[in-house]
Design a protein around this motif. Sequence first.
Motif, PDB file in Angstrom:
ATOM      1  N   ALA A 213       0.804  -1.225   0.000  1.00  0.00           N
ATOM      2  CA  ALA A 213       0.000   0.000   0.000  1.00  0.00           C
ATOM      3  C   ALA A 213       0.833   1.270   0.000  1.00  0.00           C
ATOM      4  O   ALA A 213       0.362   2.331  -0.414  1.00  0.00           O
ATOM      5  CB  ALA A 213      -0.939   0.008   1.208  1.00  0.00           C
ATOM      6  N   HIS A 345      -4.617  -0.568   2.083  1.00  0.00           N
ATOM      7  CA  HIS A 345      -4.242  -1.831   2.724  1.00  0.00           C
ATOM      8  C   HIS A 345      -5.490  -2.619   3.133  1.00  0.00           C
ATOM      9  O   HIS A 345      -5.596  -3.825   2.855  1.00  0.00           O
ATOM     10  CB  HIS A 345      -3.380  -1.515   3.943  1.00  0.00           C
ATOM     11  CG  HIS A 345      -3.000  -2.678   4.789  1.00  0.00           C
ATOM     12  ND1 HIS A 345      -2.423  -3.827   4.285  1.00  0.00           N
ATOM     13  CD2 HIS A 345      -3.108  -2.877   6.131  1.00  0.00           C
ATOM     14  CE1 HIS A 345      -2.190  -4.681   5.271  1.00  0.00           C
ATOM     15  NE2 HIS A 345      -2.606  -4.121   6.402  1.00  0.00           N
ATOM     16  N   SER A 357      -1.479  -8.638   1.968  1.00  0.00           N
ATOM     17  CA  SER A 357      -1.425  -7.184   1.809  1.00  0.00           C
ATOM     18  C   SER A 357      -0.455  -6.619   2.833  1.00  0.00           C
ATOM     19  O   SER A 357      -0.556  -6.909   4.022  1.00  0.00           O
ATOM     20  CB  SER A 357      -2.814  -6.562   1.994  1.00  0.00           C
ATOM     21  OG  SER A 357      -2.740  -5.152   1.872  1.00  0.00           O
ATOM     22  N   LEU A 359       1.344  -3.157   4.448  1.00  0.00           N
ATOM     23  CA  LEU A 359       1.108  -1.721   4.573  1.00  0.00           C
ATOM     24  C   LEU A 359       2.226  -0.920   3.932  1.00  0.00           C
ATOM     25  O   LEU A 359       1.969   0.032   3.187  1.00  0.00           O
ATOM     26  CB  LEU A 359       0.947  -1.324   6.048  1.00  0.00           C
ATOM     27  CG  LEU A 359       0.814   0.185   6.312  1.00  0.00           C
ATOM     28  CD1 LEU A 359      -0.433   0.735   5.639  1.00  0.00           C
ATOM     29  CD2 LEU A 359       0.807   0.472   7.813  1.00  0.00           C
ATOM     30  N   CYS A 387       1.242   2.801  -4.434  1.00  0.00           N
ATOM     31  CA  CYS A 387       0.966   1.398  -4.139  1.00  0.00           C
ATOM     32  C   CYS A 387       1.409   0.498  -5.283  1.00  0.00           C
ATOM     33  O   CYS A 387       1.537   0.936  -6.434  1.00  0.00           O
ATOM     34  CB  CYS A 387      -0.514   1.198  -3.837  1.00  0.00           C
ATOM     35  SG  CYS A 387      -1.634   1.532  -5.220  1.00  0.00           S
TER      36      CYS A 387
END
Length: 426
Positions: A213, A345, A357, A359, A387
């Motif tokens: 992310a 995220h 996923s 962060l 991202c």
Amino acid sequence: MQQLEDKLIQWRRDFHQYPETGFMEMRTASIVASILDKLGFQLKMGKEVMSEADCMGKPTEEETKKHYQWAQKNGAIDDYLNPFSEGYTGIVATLDTGKKGPIIAYRFDMDALDILESDSNEHFPHNEGFSSKVHGKMHACGHDSHTSMGLGLATLLIENKEELKGKIKLIFQPAEEGTRGAKAMAAANIVEDVDYFIATHIGVGVPHKQFVAANSGFLATSKLDITYDGTAAHAGGSPEEGKNALLAAAASVLSLHGISRHSGGATRINVGQLEAGAGRNIIANHASMKVETRGETSEINDYVKEQVTSVVSGAATMYQVEHNIETVGEALSCKCSLDLAGILHKCAEASPDIEISQLEDNTPGGSEDATYFMNEVQKNGGKATYCVFGTELAAGHHNEKFDIKEDTLLPAVNILFQSVKVIMEQ
């Protein structure tokens, strides 16, 4: 969703067959503009969204005119081609819902690379009949996918317009390669009113079905074209009459790679190309070099760039030649806004197509000029992040066998669309 996935693949494969390098994305931009216009977006294009004074490393007028003619013959949409005819190929498409809410911007880059695509039987685009039709150019970094993802997001936004509020800007950027295009668009103030900014990339080492992310590991960079001009002379008959540009360049190359590192963070320096001289019996009167610097922060990169200037001018003085340094590309360092990254995220975690996923990933790597947009938004009090959608790569970025897994496209579009909905409720 199957219909949208089919469209994403169709768009991606079409762009892949007709790769266009920085500031030459005329065919691509005309097709993107035509689709966005038909969907109902408000469009600003070309010089409306690019500062002429801030374009770096732009092709010559002759090269641009030649490519315009090529675009006309290779599928460009005539009704939308004119705004891009001078090589200002940026697009900003805005969806105004008419309801009070935040302004969100998403950046998608469009340019390709000067690489000859593989014709190996193991290369998927070659086998499926959508490899590059332009000799020596190919989409070897995934920007064809990014452009398709932008059009996919545009499609979902229009289909769900009644559920949305605020404004959404879709930025289609030229010339990310060589870090040349974003500065000109940022200087045109296209993100000065933006509250949330999201840039995306596919691949870059993130595994298939994974997502990052916030990627804050980009190094600030400067791309420099350096020339030395001296005086030619007969190398046997009158060498003392010459001023040797080759020796000045050679001396600077060795000294550049000896620039002291900085205690504040990582630095890079590379002379990637050196050309000089006209013959074995001629004192070289001209030399040219292509150089790049990088730094963990913009301040560190500025330090390296200043050292380059000192070395280059010193060599010129030593060999009594003239010199010139032109900045043909540049990017800043930037830190992602983790609260905005947190939204992405969570959207990725909720996606059935994402297994992991993450962060944040701050591993130092390459450079990205989306940082111009990010810095501008953050400077004005907004939030910004970069991202990465993981995918399985056939080969690394900037490789003749580069390819992605096309089943990455639809999940990426869905996650970006979900982020719109969540941000609008902030």
